[in-house]
Design a protein around this motif. Structure first.
Motif, PDB file in Angstrom:
ATOM      1  N   GLU A 214      -3.356   5.643  -0.431  1.00  0.00           N
ATOM      2  CA  GLU A 214      -3.057   6.167  -1.765  1.00  0.00           C
ATOM      3  C   GLU A 214      -1.780   7.007  -1.732  1.00  0.00           C
ATOM      4  O   GLU A 214      -1.627   7.890  -0.884  1.00  0.00           O
ATOM      5  CB  GLU A 214      -4.212   7.016  -2.286  1.00  0.00           C
ATOM      6  CG  GLU A 214      -3.977   7.484  -3.725  1.00  0.00           C
ATOM      7  CD  GLU A 214      -5.101   8.344  -4.272  1.00  0.00           C
ATOM      8  OE1 GLU A 214      -5.700   7.950  -5.287  1.00  0.00           O
ATOM      9  OE2 GLU A 214      -5.375   9.417  -3.680  1.00  0.00           O
TER      10      GLU A 214
ATOM     11  N   CYS B  44       1.129   9.037  -4.543  1.00  0.00           N
ATOM     12  CA  CYS B  44       1.191   9.605  -5.904  1.00  0.00           C
ATOM     13  C   CYS B  44       2.631   9.942  -6.276  1.00  0.00           C
ATOM     14  O   CYS B  44       2.995  11.128  -6.384  1.00  0.00           O
ATOM     15  CB  CYS B  44       0.301  10.841  -6.010  1.00  0.00           C
ATOM     16  SG  CYS B  44      -1.451  10.548  -5.680  1.00  0.00           S
TER      17      CYS B  44
ATOM     18  N   VAL C 170       6.898   0.312  -8.123  1.00  0.00           N
ATOM     19  CA  VAL C 170       5.650   1.033  -8.398  1.00  0.00           C
ATOM     20  C   VAL C 170       5.881   1.973  -9.565  1.00  0.00           C
ATOM     21  O   VAL C 170       6.987   2.486  -9.774  1.00  0.00           O
ATOM     22  CB  VAL C 170       5.158   1.837  -7.169  1.00  0.00           C
ATOM     23  CG1 VAL C 170       4.773   0.917  -6.027  1.00  0.00           C
ATOM     24  CG2 VAL C 170       6.193   2.852  -6.716  1.00  0.00           C
ATOM     25  N   GLU C 171       4.822   2.184 -10.337  1.00  0.00           N
ATOM     26  CA  GLU C 171       4.897   3.108 -11.456  1.00  0.00           C
ATOM     27  C   GLU C 171       4.537   4.519 -10.983  1.00  0.00           C
ATOM     28  O   GLU C 171       4.030   4.716  -9.874  1.00  0.00           O
ATOM     29  CB  GLU C 171       3.963   2.660 -12.568  1.00  0.00           C
ATOM     30  CG  GLU C 171       4.278   1.270 -13.122  1.00  0.00           C
ATOM     31  CD  GLU C 171       5.712   1.146 -13.616  1.00  0.00           C
ATOM     32  OE1 GLU C 171       6.214   2.113 -14.230  1.00  0.00           O
ATOM     33  OE2 GLU C 171       6.328   0.086 -13.393  1.00  0.00           O
TER      34      GLU C 171
ATOM     35  N   CYS D 229      -0.894   8.173  -9.162  1.00  0.00           N
ATOM     36  CA  CYS D 229      -1.615   7.831  -7.931  1.00  0.00           C
ATOM     37  C   CYS D 229      -2.065   6.379  -7.943  1.00  0.00           C
ATOM     38  O   CYS D 229      -2.563   5.882  -8.957  1.00  0.00           O
ATOM     39  CB  CYS D 229      -2.817   8.757  -7.743  1.00  0.00           C
ATOM     40  SG  CYS D 229      -2.352  10.490  -7.461  1.00  0.00           S
ATOM     41  N   GLN D 230      -1.894   5.708  -6.818  1.00  0.00           N
ATOM     42  CA  GLN D 230      -2.249   4.298  -6.668  1.00  0.00           C
ATOM     43  C   GLN D 230      -2.338   3.965  -5.197  1.00  0.00           C
ATOM     44  O   GLN D 230      -1.751   4.650  -4.348  1.00  0.00           O
ATOM     45  CB  GLN D 230      -1.215   3.412  -7.354  1.00  0.00           C
ATOM     46  CG  GLN D 230       0.200   3.642  -6.819  1.00  0.00           C
ATOM     47  CD  GLN D 230       1.265   3.279  -7.822  1.00  0.00           C
ATOM     48  OE1 GLN D 230       1.551   2.111  -8.027  1.00  0.00           O
ATOM     49  NE2 GLN D 230       1.847   4.288  -8.473  1.00  0.00           N
ATOM     50  N   THR D 231      -3.075   2.922  -4.866  1.00  0.00           N
ATOM     51  CA  THR D 231      -3.191   2.471  -3.476  1.00  0.00           C
ATOM     52  C   THR D 231      -2.178   1.369  -3.224  1.00  0.00           C
ATOM     53  O   THR D 231      -2.084   0.399  -3.986  1.00  0.00           O
ATOM     54  CB  THR D 231      -4.612   1.957  -3.190  1.00  0.00           C
ATOM     55  OG1 THR D 231      -5.537   3.035  -3.349  1.00  0.00           O
ATOM     56  CG2 THR D 231      -4.721   1.426  -1.765  1.00  0.00           C
ATOM     57  N   VAL D 232      -1.410   1.534  -2.159  1.00  0.00           N
ATOM     58  CA  VAL D 232      -0.406   0.523  -1.806  1.00  0.00           C
ATOM     59  C   VAL D 232      -0.779  -0.141  -0.487  1.00  0.00           C
ATOM     60  O   VAL D 232      -1.324   0.493   0.408  1.00  0.00           O
ATOM     61  CB  VAL D 232       1.016   1.134  -1.705  1.00  0.00           C
ATOM     62  CG1 VAL D 232       1.477   1.630  -3.061  1.00  0.00           C
ATOM     63  CG2 VAL D 232       1.061   2.270  -0.688  1.00  0.00           C
TER      64      VAL D 232
ATOM     65  N   GLN E 105       4.288  -3.367  -0.637  1.00  0.00           N
ATOM     66  CA  GLN E 105       4.493  -2.106  -1.347  1.00  0.00           C
ATOM     67  C   GLN E 105       4.451  -0.915  -0.397  1.00  0.00           C
ATOM     68  O   GLN E 105       5.232   0.025  -0.537  1.00  0.00           O
ATOM     69  CB  GLN E 105       3.426  -1.937  -2.432  1.00  0.00           C
ATOM     70  CG  GLN E 105       3.694  -2.714  -3.704  1.00  0.00           C
ATOM     71  CD  GLN E 105       2.787  -2.277  -4.837  1.00  0.00           C
ATOM     72  OE1 GLN E 105       1.629  -1.940  -4.623  1.00  0.00           O
ATOM     73  NE2 GLN E 105       3.307  -2.273  -6.051  1.00  0.00           N
TER      74      GLN E 105
END
Length: 409
Positions: free
Chosen positions: A153, A155, A169-170, A173-176, A180
């Motif tokens: 993750e 952020c 990526v935007e 928080c997100q899992t890459v 990515q």
């Protein structure tokens, strides 16, 4: 898996003039993120004619296995590059340049072991820290290890769109995973100030999260298998580390270190333009803090990060030094003065010492303790500077003894 691992013997390429091993139970491992474009990495561009080290880190595992440190060496660090075997029958000349050139010189013929050997030799000569092992990971290996722990993750505060790093990526928080994840740690010019120092911050944030997740996942034999399977297919090591047993031992050592005692640090540094106004791209290591860090690692002493970061840098150019000859040998002071200038210091004079000396000393007037320490710690035979109330105001004095063997860095 043993058959997956590429091993390269580097000892004969590093030579015999190496730092002492002050803590045999501890391990210092050079971790190189190689941006080789060979094989499956070709899609990242074929314009590189030499091997490159995209990332340089030293992993220190304490002898008691209760703490560890990951120290990033900025790729744009301006240092003394060691004389190295190019692998084509020729040897390079020692010179000053940014540190990642060492990997390219040693890897002139495409040999990762030779590239690592020149990098190790350069690091050891600049720091006095003995490197025990090396581990080089390419793009595919990095992606595989991240995927093996189901991603990380991140952020980001702002969206990142970087064609060069293959990253879109935007914000938030997100899992890459995979491409990515690799793009996130490689992106540089599309984020913040575009500096390598900023990228190191993101890499350390990512590696800290990867270490924490691996500590959870590696308790599972299946997860451990996946990580090792990915790693072994895209890793080159020295022979002593080139096997499942030593790699599992290493993973187990790191796994047991408490999260709050696994430190991520960057060598203290400042923009080199403070020493050379025309150099807008590189960084100089900050002394005495940089050498304090390496000395602590060499002695296996846990690091107080605050001591490395709370003192404002004193650029080498701002330190005025005079070199005095205490050897009785003509030219010793002039030779030392050249070393001091190459290190960025302002040399205000040379001369003969009042009396002969076997030991090189550094003295200073009251108020210049940090400047004197910055000079003293760079001596290969490091000394403790002494205050001299009668010293010339604003000037640090380095008296050359017969034990003088040059400077680090």
């Amino acid at each position: 898996m043993d058959g997956n691992i590429n091993a390269s013997d580097i000892d004969n390429k590093i030579g015999q003039d190496r730092p002492a091993n002050f803590s045999p139970g501890a391990k210092n491992i050079l971790v190189v993120g190689s941006d080789s474009r060979a094989g499956a990495n070709a899609k990242y561009g074929k314009d590189l004619e030499t091997m490159q080290s995209d990332t340089l880190m030293v992993l220190h595992v304490a002898a008691n296995r209760e703490w560890g440190a990951v120290v990033s060496l900025p790729r744009d660090s301006w240092v003394q590059i060691a004389a190295c075997d190019r692998g084509d029958g020729t040897t390079s000349e020692p010179h000053r340049f940014k540190i990642n050139e060492a990997f390219a010189i040693g890897g002139t013929k495409g040999d990762v072991g030779g590239a690592a050997a020149c990098t190790i030799k350069t690091i050891e000569q600049n720091t006095g820290l003995r490197i025990d092992h090396f581990l080089s990971v390419d793009f595919q290996g990095f992606k595989g290890m991240v995927d093996a722990v189901d991603g990380i993750e991140v952020c980001p505060e702002h969206a990142i769109h970087d064609k060069k790093a293959h990253l879109d990526v935007e914000a938030g928080c997100q899992t890459v995973k995979g491409e990515q994840a690799l793009g996130y740690v490689r992106t540089r010019y599309s984020v913040g100030d575009g500096s390598d120092i900023g990228r190191i911050g993101r890499q350390q944030e990512f590696m800290r999260a990867l270490a924490a997740k691996a500590q959870e996942k590696l308790t599972s034999p299946a997860a451990l298998y996946d990580v090792l399977d990915s790693a072994t297919k895209s890793v080159t090591t020295d022979p002593a580390l080139a096997g499942i047993e030593p790699l599992v031992d290493l993973a187990s050592s790191v796994k047991d270190i408490p999260e709050d005692r696994l430190m991520f640090l960057t060598v203290p540094n400042y923009p080199r333009e403070l020493d050379v106004p025309t150099d807008k791209a590189n960084v100089s290591w900050q002394y005495p803090q940089a050498q304090d860090l390496f000395t602590a690692l060499a002695k296996d002493e846990e690091i107080d990060e605050a001591e490395l970061t709370t003192v404002a840098p004193v650029p080498a150019r701002s330190i005025k030094v005079q070199a005095l000859n205490g050897t009785g040998t003509t030219g010793a002071a002039a030779n030392a003065a050249e070393h001091l200038r190459a290190a960025g210091h302002t040399v205000v004079g040379t001369g003969n010492a009042p009396e002969a000396s076997e030991t090189t000393t550094v003295t200073y007037p009251p108020g210049l303790e940090q400047q004197a320490r910055a000079v003293a710690v760079r001596l290969r035979n490091s000394v403790t500077p002494q205050v001299d109330p009668n010293a010339t105001a604003g000037v640090v004095t380095q008296t050359i003894g017969t034990d003088y063997s040059g400077l680090r860095g």
